[in-house]
Design a protein around this motif. Structure first.
Motif, short mmCIF file in Angstrom:
data_model
loop_
_atom_site.label_atom_id
_atom_site.label_comp_id
_atom_site.label_asym_id
_atom_site.label_seq_id
_atom_site.Cartn_x
_atom_site.Cartn_y
_atom_site.Cartn_z
N PRO B 67 47.56 51.00 46.74
CA PRO B 67 46.97 50.86 45.41
C PRO B 67 47.07 52.17 44.65
CG PRO B 67 45.26 51.36 46.96
CD PRO B 67 46.55 51.38 47.73
N SER B 74 36.81 47.62 45.68
CA SER B 74 37.85 47.22 44.71
C SER B 74 39.08 48.12 44.80
CB SER B 74 37.29 47.29 43.29
OG SER B 74 36.28 46.33 43.13
N VAL B 76 42.87 48.87 42.65
CA VAL B 76 43.74 48.61 41.50
C VAL B 76 45.17 48.90 41.93
CG1 VAL B 76 44.33 49.26 39.13
CG2 VAL B 76 41.93 49.22 39.85
N TYR B 77 46.03 47.91 41.78
CA TYR B 77 47.43 48.04 42.16
C TYR B 77 48.28 48.13 40.88
CZ TYR B 77 46.02 46.65 46.85
OH TYR B 77 45.43 46.62 48.08
N THR B 108 46.78 45.33 38.61
CA THR B 108 46.06 44.22 39.23
C THR B 108 44.79 44.75 39.88
OG1 THR B 108 48.22 43.29 39.75
CG2 THR B 108 46.31 42.27 40.83
N TRP B 109 43.69 44.18 39.47
CA TRP B 109 42.40 44.62 40.06
C TRP B 109 41.96 43.56 41.05
CZ3 TRP B 109 37.41 42.56 37.92
CH2 TRP B 109 36.32 42.99 38.69
N SER B 111 39.09 42.65 44.05
CA SER B 111 37.80 43.07 44.62
C SER B 111 37.56 42.34 45.95
CB SER B 111 36.67 42.75 43.63
OG SER B 111 36.46 41.35 43.60
N ARG B 117 39.68 37.84 43.46
CA ARG B 117 41.01 38.39 43.75
C ARG B 117 42.08 37.31 43.67
NH1 ARG B 117 38.95 38.78 49.16
NH2 ARG B 117 40.09 37.39 50.56
N SER B 120 42.70 36.96 39.98
CA SER B 120 43.34 38.17 39.45
C SER B 120 44.80 38.27 39.90
CB SER B 120 42.55 39.39 39.92
OG SER B 120 43.12 40.56 39.40
N VAL B 370 44.54 55.40 34.75
CA VAL B 370 43.70 54.27 35.15
C VAL B 370 42.24 54.73 35.21
CG1 VAL B 370 43.15 52.69 37.04
CG2 VAL B 370 45.53 53.11 36.42
N ALA B 374 39.11 53.51 32.90
CA ALA B 374 37.92 52.91 33.50
C ALA B 374 36.66 53.65 33.05
CB ALA B 374 38.04 52.94 35.02
#
Lengths: 602, 394
Positions: B67, B74, B76-77, B108-109, B111, B117, B120, B370, B374
């Motif tokens: 990621p 969580s 994020v990718y 892509t987030w 969790s 997920r 998402s 990112v 955020a």
């Protein structure tokens, strides 16, 4: 004032993207293009509370490929693989990487709606867009001018235009503050690099300044330059070859009133007896103007020899040279040390160039036999105190005479201004002038009485403008005076400075009295370190070798270490301006005076 | 790890044991003379191709940071893919064609919540592919070649594998492969008929033998095949290594075939038991060619290894198996492999790879972007502290 968005729009398409950055150096990856060391770039940034625009200058370029294998591998494949090709990508494969230094950043203040320039203390954002300043886009030049306004100066002497790569930004003139003239200027560059053109531009700049500041209600200080012209080129410049006329052409465009107010009594001094026009004069000084310290400033003197000379001057004052050359040292010498005949003969030999018939510059002085004081020195000093540009054709003078003239003018002016500072009433000023030139009647010191009397006479009739009715003027009301020392290593080398050269005092204290030296030299290394440290402005042109470049960088009053590579590739007429009066060093293209003159519409 | 590991006796002994097993295995590989002579016969030459006209070759590749950021439960990718298309050109060899396609970039987030997920990940798949998941499933011929036959789209959708958010390996493979195929799909739909579009890798369908579960990219791969057939584009996957057992002595067979020490410009179609009655791969060996594909092994240049090309079997049966077509395919590959930057490998794939790959500084910058975004949205910076770095594990 333009906003950040407007400035970006003026810059045209994006050139590249910031890759790595520190506060001093940036790396930018950009599309393939024809680029040159010294290219100028702008990086818009919104990192802080106010919009900023970073100014960045390249010192290094490299061809790179977009994250493919090493260039060496590609070259090897091209060499060894039959039928290979290099595919044409839409744009992104062949890139250039450029490194360079951050000159600083301009920050927009919304309240005052202005841009102020700052040293590079803050970083631009990651992956900031980078725009190249294209000299062919006038609006890009306008943007640079707005951002660098405080560094370029909006008043003063125009010495050229900011360089972007190999080309000047014609809409970005760079000005030298007039105050720089009294803060000592170094002009360094090898032969053929354009020093004469630079000085011509500087002389033109001073004339323009005086003309612009002339008139009632103008409080700006005028400026004077005393410039030795060993090649007799500044008067007519290239007029005889079909080029621009020199100072003659400039003053010919003046009105009669301007000639009186800004040029008279002369602008051109020469060793020739035949004068070609008005406002020219035969240059001549008197033996009475010469002191032992003047000679020690231009010749090798041992301590014994200088001590002997000073003793002789103390005894005979302004007649000391005549007495020595005539072998008439008198029997009534004051008690003092005896000097060996060898010492006396050595001093005589050194003064040989002042013997009658050997010099076109120095006239004899012996009132007892009817040889009165004949010297242009008082008028030269008065002219300089009125804000004049004086060029001295020394083609018919020997090298020593040239140095002597420069030295005497500098020393006498320095002495006069010291006297002025000491005086609070007109009478006190008259007294101080005599004292300044060594005349002390109560103690039987003759000193340079004739010179002092001439100066006081000019003080009384107003030609020496030190009095405003009954008030003694302040130094700040007088012009800034700049004395150009051509072939500076001959008089400003460490050996000469050791024995109390007059330039030692002027280099250290001159600026207090509004007198600055212009040190013109092909070599930096030959100039006395003490003098170099006093130079507040350096105009460094192409230099002969790496040693000279290193010394130029070391002695500069602003940090120009990052310009080392650029110094190596400076073309004719290009220079690096470093001055303690500004935050950053700037590379400049000096205009060719032939064309500058033609374009000025004068 | 301590630097003196290699000096320890037990470590060296373990390595020696393992190497002996490897050598034993290699020696025990089948060396059937008949099999070998069939291999030699199957190898075919093609011309060193330095001139081509009206040739369009495209490449697609994907990558990412898997990621890019992790906090709490969580992850994020970041996924990136690019496609390029080149046309033969007498001056430059290949000249890039402006397809108007931008690189694909997707965040892509994922969790700890299975519901979040799944939603998402499928959203990301759809954004990358440019089609809904259902459209891809329905348009693909995957259900026709998998075990168990066609089932309704809802069941297929429900059977799509969604790894846990922290399973970076599997999430990364799915995102990267989907992005790569999505870039290829866009190129297939843009390139002129007759063009070649290559992806990096193989045409393997890992879950094709399972009844219920599948991976989205399997459907997308087959959807690419369908669309390529419809548009008259040759879609293939090229792998730099063939992945066959060492017993399949390809280099030796090529040497014997051509009588050269390092022969180049040759190919062979990988035989399979069903179609050809024999296969050089043992029954428990790798499944080459994969289901739904035809595999060629080939060598372009002596300095590059034997590579593998997987073609859609349906396309091959209908329009790709004539000797003339096959020869043209490899001549196109050879022509595209003469760029000085990667001599012996088709440049369009490398160009796509270069466009898509992320350098380390770019990864760092991406991470900062990112995190900044955020924080800008209201998250606390402390959430993003790297525990590994803080504890000296990074």
């Amino acid at each position: 004032m333009a906003t950040l968005g407007e400035l970006v729009q003026a810059l045209g398409p994006r050139f590249g993207v910031l890759a790595e950055s520190s506060t001093s150096q940036l790396t930018v990856v950009a599309r393939n293009g024809d680029v040159a060391i010294g290219d100028l770039f702008l990086l818009p940034c919104r990192r802080g509370p106010n919009p900023r625009m970073y100014v960045f200058r390249t010192t290094e370029y490299a061809n790179i490929l977009n994250r493919s294998m090493e260039m060496g591998d590609v070259a090897r494949n091209k060499l060894t693989m039959p039928d290979s090709y290099f595919a044409e990508d839409l744009a992104e494969e062949q890139l250039v990487e450029l490194r360079g230094m951050v000159l600083g950043y301009a920050e927009h203040d919304a309240i005052s709606d202005s841009w102020s320039f700052n040293r590079p203390r803050r970083l631009p954002q990651h992956l900031t867009d980078v725009y190249r300043v294209e000299p062919s886009r006038p609006e890009a030049g306008e943007a640079v001018r707005e951002l660098l306004r405080t560094q370029l100066g909006d008043r003063g002497l125009v010495i050229g235009h900011l360089l972007a790569g190999e080309r000047p930004l014609m809409s970005v003139p760079v000005r030298l503050p007039v105050q720089a003239l009294s803060h000592h200027i170094g002009v360094f560059g090898r032969t053929g690099c354009g020093k004469s053109n630079l000085i011509m531009v500087l002389l033109d700049g001073v004339l323009r300044h005086n003309r612009e500041t002339h008139g009632p209600g103008r409080s700006d200080r005028k400026a004077s330059i005393f410039a030795i012209d060993p090649h007799d080129e500044f008067r007519t410049w290239h007029a005889s070859a079909g080029g621009a006329d020199g100072i003659r052409g400039i003053v010919n465009s003046y009105s009669d009133q301007e000639l009186t107010d800004l040029v008279a009594p002369f602008y051109y001094l020469t060793g020739r007896d035949m004068l070609e026009g008005p406002l020219e004069a035969r240059v001549r000084i008197s033996r009475a103007d010469v002191t032992p310290d003047d000679l020690a400033s231009i010749l090798d003197f041992s301590e014994q020899q200088i001590a002997f000379s000073r003793q002789l001057f103390a005894e005979h004052g302004e007649r000391w040279i005549g007495r020595l050359l005539a072998g008439d040292l008198g029997n009534d010498r004051e008690a003092g040390p005896e000097y060996l005949p060898g010492t006396i003969a050595a001093v005589e030999r050194r003064l040989g160039f002042l013997t009658h018939g050997n010099t076109r510059l120095v006239s004899r002085f012996d009132p007892e036999i009817g040889l009165q004081y004949e010297s242009l020195l008082p008028d030269i000093l008065c002219a300089l105190e009125c804000g004049r540009v004086l060029v001295v054709d020394t083609t018919l003078l020997g090298e020593l005479e040239q140095f002597l003239l420069n030295t005497i003018v500098a020393r006498a002016l320095f002495a006069l201004r010291r006297a002025l500072r000491l005086a609070d009433t007109p009478q006190r000023l008259r007294d101080e002038i005599f004292v300044a030139f060594g005349t002390d009647d109560p103690n039987g010191r003759i000193g340079q009485r004739a010179l002092a009397e001439q100066l006081v006479a000019r003080l009384n009739d107003g030609r020496l403008p030190y009095l405003d009715d009954v008030r003694v003027k302040f130094l700040e009301e007088l012009p800034l005076v700049h004395i150009l020392v051509e072939e500076a290593p001959s008089v400003l080398n460490p050996a000469r400075m050791r024995f109390g050269s007059v330039f030692r005092d002027i280099s250290r204290q001159g600026r207090k009295f509004g007198i600055g030296l212009g040190v013109v030299s092909q070599q930096v290394t030959e100039i006395d370190a003490g003098v170099l440290t006093q130079l507040n402005t350096q105009l460094t042109m192409a230099l002969g070798n790496a040693d000279e470049r290193r010394e130029a960088v070391r002695s500069a009053s602003a940090d120009i270490g990052n310009f080392m590579q650029e110094l190596q590739v400076l073309d004719r007429g290009q220079l690096l301006l470093a001055t303690s009066l500004r935050d950053i060093a700037l590379p400049i293209q000096v205009p060719n005076f032939d064309f500058a003159e033609a374009n000025s519409g004068r | 790890m301590r630097f003196d590991l290699h000096l320890r006796q037990n470590v060296r002994q373990r390595l020696a044991d393992m190497s002996s097993q490897m050598a034993l295995w290699d020696a025990g590989a089948s060396h059937s003379t008949e099999l070998y002579s069939r291999l030699v016969d199957a190898i075919q030459p093609f011309s060193h191709t330095t001139v081509a006209s009206d040739l369009f070759v495209g490449g697609a590749d994907g990558t990412g940071d898997f990621p890019v950021v992790a906090y709490g439960d969580s992850f994020v990718y970041a996924t990136v893919a690019a496609a390029t298309l080149y046309e033969s050109d007498p001056v430059h060899g290949l000249r890039e064609v402006d397809t108007g396609l931008n690189p694909l970039v997707e965040f892509t987030w994922l969790s700890g919540s299975a519901q979040q997920r799944t939603a998402s990940l499928l959203d990301s798949f759809e954004r990358l592919a440019g089609h809904s998941v259902d459209e891809v499933i329905l348009g693909s011929d995957y259900p026709e070649i998998r075990s168990g036959g066609r089932v309704d789209v809802g069941t297929v959708r429900a059977g799509l594998i969604v790894p846990p958010a922290h399973d970076a390996g599997n999430v990364g493979v799915q995102l990267r492969t989907t992005a790569e195929l999505a870039a290829a799909l866009r190129l297939i739909e843009t390139a002129p008929p007759g063009a070649f579009v290559f992806t990096d890798g193989t045409m393997t369908l890992p879950f094709v033998h399972r009844n219920r579960q599948s991976l989205f990219f399997e459907h997308l791969r087959r959807y690419c095949c369908v669309r390529a057939r419809e548009r008259g584009v040759t879609f293939a996957a090229l792998s730099k290594s063939h992945g066959l057992p060492s017993g399949v002595r390809l280099d030796e067979a090529a040497r014997d075939k051509f009588g050269q020490s390092v022969p180049e410009h040759w190919f062979l179609r990988m035989p399979e038991a069903d179609r050809d009655g024999w296969s050089p791969v043992p029954p428990d060996g790798p499944r080459v060619p994969p289901v739904g594909a035809v595999t060629y092994l080939f060598r372009l240049h002596r300095t590059t290894p034997v590579m593998r090309l997987d073609l859609d079997a349906h396309h091959w049966e209908v329009a790709g198996k004539s000797p003339e077509t096959v020869r043209r395919l490899f001549e196109a590959l050879d022509y595209a492999g003469h760029d000085q930057r990667c001599f012996g490998y088709p440049y369009p794939i490398k160009a796509a790879h270069d466009r898509a790959s992320l350098s380390q500084p770019e990864r760092v910058a991406l991470k900062k972007l990112v995190v900044d975004a955020a924080i800008g949205a209201g998250l606390k910076r402390s959430l993003f502290r790297d525990a590994s770095q803080a504890t000296g594990h990074a």
